[in-house]
Design a protein around this motif. Structure first.
Motif, short mmCIF file in Angstrom:
data_model
loop_
_atom_site.label_atom_id
_atom_site.label_comp_id
_atom_site.label_asym_id
_atom_site.label_seq_id
_atom_site.Cartn_x
_atom_site.Cartn_y
_atom_site.Cartn_z
N THR A 175 0.83 -1.20 0.00
CA THR A 175 0.00 0.00 0.00
C THR A 175 0.87 1.25 0.00
O THR A 175 2.00 1.23 0.46
CB THR A 175 -0.93 0.09 1.23
OG1 THR A 175 -0.14 0.42 2.38
CG2 THR A 175 -1.70 -1.18 1.47
N SER A 176 0.26 2.30 -0.52
CA SER A 176 0.89 3.62 -0.38
C SER A 176 -0.23 4.62 -0.21
O SER A 176 -1.24 4.57 -0.93
CB SER A 176 1.69 3.97 -1.64
OG SER A 176 2.10 5.32 -1.56
N GLU A 177 -0.08 5.52 0.72
CA GLU A 177 -1.03 6.63 0.81
C GLU A 177 -0.76 7.57 -0.36
O GLU A 177 0.30 7.51 -0.99
CB GLU A 177 -0.85 7.36 2.14
CG GLU A 177 -1.21 6.48 3.32
CD GLU A 177 -0.99 7.12 4.68
OE1 GLU A 177 -1.43 6.53 5.68
OE2 GLU A 177 -0.36 8.19 4.75
N ILE A 249 -3.19 3.67 -2.63
CA ILE A 249 -2.89 2.79 -3.76
C ILE A 249 -2.64 1.40 -3.17
O ILE A 249 -1.96 1.28 -2.16
CB ILE A 249 -1.60 3.23 -4.49
CG1 ILE A 249 -1.61 4.74 -4.75
CG2 ILE A 249 -1.39 2.43 -5.77
CD1 ILE A 249 -0.23 5.28 -5.15
N ARG A 250 -3.19 0.37 -3.80
CA ARG A 250 -2.99 -1.02 -3.34
C ARG A 250 -2.56 -1.87 -4.52
O ARG A 250 -3.21 -1.81 -5.58
CB ARG A 250 -4.29 -1.61 -2.77
CG ARG A 250 -5.03 -0.71 -1.76
CD ARG A 250 -4.24 -0.60 -0.53
NE ARG A 250 -4.64 0.46 0.36
CZ ARG A 250 -5.27 0.27 1.51
NH1 ARG A 250 -5.65 -0.91 1.86
NH2 ARG A 250 -5.51 1.30 2.31
N THR A 251 -1.55 -2.69 -4.34
CA THR A 251 -1.14 -3.60 -5.42
C THR A 251 -0.72 -4.94 -4.83
O THR A 251 -0.26 -5.01 -3.70
CB THR A 251 0.06 -3.04 -6.23
OG1 THR A 251 1.22 -3.01 -5.39
CG2 THR A 251 -0.21 -1.66 -6.77
N GLN A 286 3.97 4.15 3.39
CA GLN A 286 4.02 3.03 2.44
C GLN A 286 4.15 1.75 3.25
O GLN A 286 5.02 1.67 4.10
CB GLN A 286 5.26 3.11 1.56
CG GLN A 286 5.86 4.47 1.38
CD GLN A 286 5.50 5.06 0.04
OE1 GLN A 286 5.58 4.36 -0.96
NE2 GLN A 286 5.08 6.29 0.02
N TYR A 287 3.31 0.77 2.96
CA TYR A 287 3.41 -0.50 3.70
C TYR A 287 3.79 -1.63 2.77
O TYR A 287 3.24 -1.77 1.67
CB TYR A 287 2.07 -0.85 4.37
CG TYR A 287 1.68 0.08 5.49
CD1 TYR A 287 2.53 1.08 5.95
CD2 TYR A 287 0.44 -0.06 6.10
CE1 TYR A 287 2.17 1.92 6.97
CE2 TYR A 287 0.06 0.79 7.13
CZ TYR A 287 0.93 1.78 7.56
OH TYR A 287 0.55 2.61 8.57
N TYR A 288 4.69 -2.45 3.27
CA TYR A 288 5.12 -3.62 2.50
C TYR A 288 4.06 -4.72 2.66
O TYR A 288 3.44 -4.85 3.72
CB TYR A 288 6.49 -4.08 3.05
CG TYR A 288 7.12 -5.15 2.20
CD1 TYR A 288 7.65 -4.83 0.95
CD2 TYR A 288 7.17 -6.46 2.62
CE1 TYR A 288 8.22 -5.81 0.15
CE2 TYR A 288 7.74 -7.44 1.83
CZ TYR A 288 8.26 -7.10 0.59
OH TYR A 288 8.82 -8.07 -0.19
N MET A 319 -6.97 -6.78 -0.47
CA MET A 319 -6.30 -5.53 -0.84
C MET A 319 -6.11 -4.61 0.36
O MET A 319 -5.70 -3.45 0.20
CB MET A 319 -7.11 -4.80 -1.94
CG MET A 319 -7.24 -5.58 -3.22
SD MET A 319 -5.69 -6.23 -3.88
CE MET A 319 -5.02 -4.82 -4.72
N THR A 320 -6.40 -5.09 1.55
CA THR A 320 -6.08 -4.31 2.76
C THR A 320 -4.56 -4.27 2.90
O THR A 320 -3.85 -5.10 2.34
CB THR A 320 -6.67 -4.99 4.01
OG1 THR A 320 -6.58 -6.40 3.84
CG2 THR A 320 -8.11 -4.60 4.24
N GLY A 321 -4.10 -3.32 3.71
CA GLY A 321 -2.66 -3.22 3.98
C GLY A 321 -2.43 -3.34 5.46
O GLY A 321 -3.38 -3.22 6.25
N GLU A 322 -1.22 -3.59 5.86
CA GLU A 322 -0.87 -3.75 7.28
C GLU A 322 0.62 -3.56 7.40
O GLU A 322 1.38 -4.26 6.72
CB GLU A 322 -1.22 -5.17 7.75
CG GLU A 322 -2.35 -5.28 8.74
CD GLU A 322 -1.95 -4.92 10.17
OE1 GLU A 322 -0.77 -4.58 10.40
OE2 GLU A 322 -2.82 -4.98 11.04
C1 LIG Z 1 -6.43 -3.69 7.82
C2 LIG Z 1 -6.53 -2.29 7.35
O1 LIG Z 1 -7.62 -1.82 7.10
N1 LIG Z 1 -5.39 -1.60 7.23
C3 LIG Z 1 -5.31 -0.28 6.70
C4 LIG Z 1 -3.87 0.16 6.66
C5 LIG Z 1 -3.73 1.62 6.27
C6 LIG Z 1 -2.60 1.90 5.33
C7 LIG Z 1 -2.44 3.33 4.92
N2 LIG Z 1 -2.95 4.30 5.83
C8 LIG Z 1 -3.10 3.50 3.56
O2 LIG Z 1 -4.24 3.95 3.49
O3 LIG Z 1 -2.47 3.19 2.55
C9 LIG Z 1 -5.91 -0.25 5.30
O4 LIG Z 1 -6.46 0.80 4.92
O5 LIG Z 1 -5.86 -1.27 4.58
#
Ligand SMILES: CC(=O)N[C@@H](CCC[C@H](N)C(=O)O)C(=O)O
Length: 375
Positions: A175-177, A249-251, A286-288, A319-322
């Motif tokens: 993910t990336s904001e 953004i989610r990939t 940004q989350y890995y 497509m959730t991030g963590e």
């Molecule tokens: C499980 C969950 O809902 N996690 C969040 C993590 C947020 C990541 C970040 N703030 C973003 O929006 O990219 C999610 O929104 O998936």
């Protein structure tokens, strides 16, 4: 031995949601509980608004870690519950109150019935943003207590209570904001030719951003661009000088993340040129990806299948991030979904997890720690 009421703890925590790195009341509440445990069996370390707790094993050969996140979201609660959030505009709308309660309960259980190995409980701030996992991982205390294995759970509104859903390999997305500011020229609404309207520019930008996934990403490689918030102008008869969007953004692959960012940058250049404005892009946190260790996850599935009252399902990736993904990048482990059966989903003001899920979470987490510690 102190007696704790899990339901009360969950409800107390539910009432005090706080945003990332502002979780001072939450930290104080957790510490007030943890300080009641016998001090000869645990070591406590505060880290910003988070906490590390080590429970000493009876004859440790390795260290097992369990992580919970502790922050809330900037969402107004609409549940109407008697124990609803006391913080206007903030809510535990992602279940971190349930996560924390399960972590406290598992900590309590391991303290009063110690296992062979050391067990580290990580109460991590800022999962929703700007991201507490990465800096916590590089903290000196984490490096000193570095675990051999780490695991965590996340509530899942779509599954019934008693369900554990998990899969080997990729579980959650990269993910990336995304924050984009447009700066033009404001003026009187009656003289549009003398201004440079950022409402129009932003509207075009939002529309164009939504072409990226459909036109630039391989349809077999899923991705998401979502805009969650837009902001522009101050009054109906004035042309907006500034406009801002906030999204994510989610990939499923790190490569697609790079591709999407390249496209965003080209589109934004086009908006700057076409609307004679200036733009600023900020990718925020940004989350890995969350990538579950194959062998450990398989073993966990086999183990959970044997527990009474727990139904295990192998799920698809989401497509959730963590930011727990950063822990898993360095330490073998996994994350799993815990069914909480709520009509409303994560990040919704009416999310209302079934509190019976806490018992399932405690059972799975404590028994898994005991099993791994006996190996
Ligand atoms: C499980 C969950 O809902 N996690 C969040 C993590 C947020 C990541 C970040 N703030 C973003 O929006 O990219 C999610 O929104 O998936």
């Amino acid at each position: 031995m102190v007696g704790w009421n899990w339901l009360q703890i969950r409800r107390d925590l539910h009432q005090i949601p706080e945003l990332g790195f502002q979780e001072w009341k939450t930290q104080a509440y957790l510490l007030e509980k943890i300080d009641q445990l016998p001090s000869d069996r645990i070591e406590i370390n505060r880290w910003k608004t988070g906490i590390f707790v080590k429970v000493k094993g009876t004859s440790p050969k390795k260290t097992i870690a369990y992580r919970t996140d502790i922050d809330g979201l900037p969402i107004e609660e609409e549940t109407g519950l008697s124990y609803r959030s006391l913080h206007p505009g903030q809510m535990h709308a992602c279940g971190h109150d349930i996560h924390m309660t399960i972590a406290l309960a598992a900590l309590y259980d391991i303290v009063y019935e110690p296992v062979t190995d050391d067990v580290v409980f990580i109460f991590q701030p800022a999962e929703e943003g700007p991201g507490g996992a990465k800096p916590m991982l590089s903290s000196s205390i984490f490096q000193k207590w570095r675990p051999d294995l780490i695991f965590a759970l996340h509530i899942a509104p779509e599954y019934p209570v008693g369900t554990v859903a998990v899969k080997e390999g990729l579980l959650f997305a990269n993910t990336s904001e995304l924050f984009i500011d447009l700066i033009g020229k404001g003026g009187h609404a009656a003289y549009p030719h003398l201004s440079n309207d950022m409402v129009i520019a932003l509207s075009q930008l939002v529309t164009q951003l939504h072409t990226i996934v459909s036109r630039n990403i391989d349809p077999l490689d899923h991705a998401v661009v979502s805009i969650g918030k837009i902001n522009a102008g101050s009054v109906q008869n004035s042309i907006a000088e500034r406009a801002r969007l906030e999204g994510t953004i989610r990939t499923l692959s790190p490569e697609s993340m790079e591709r999407i960012k390249e496209r965003i940058e080209s589109i934004v250049k086009g908006i700057e040129y076409g609307f004679r404005c200036q733009a600023k892009i900020d990718y925020g946190a940004q989350y890995y990806q969350v990538y579950n260790h194959e062998t450990l996850t398989k073993e966990f599935i086999d183990f959970t299948e044997k527990l009474d009252d727990v139904n295990v399902q192998v799920c698809k990736e989401a497509m959730t991030g963590e930011d727990f993904g950063y822990f898993l990048k360095e330490i073998p482990g996994f994350m799993f979904w815990l069914g909480v059966d709520s009509q409303y989903g994560l990040h919704h003001g009416k999310l209302n997890p079934d509190e019976r899920s806490i018992e399932t979470g405690i059972e799975v987490v404590t028994n898994y720690i005991r099993k791994k510690s006996s190996e």
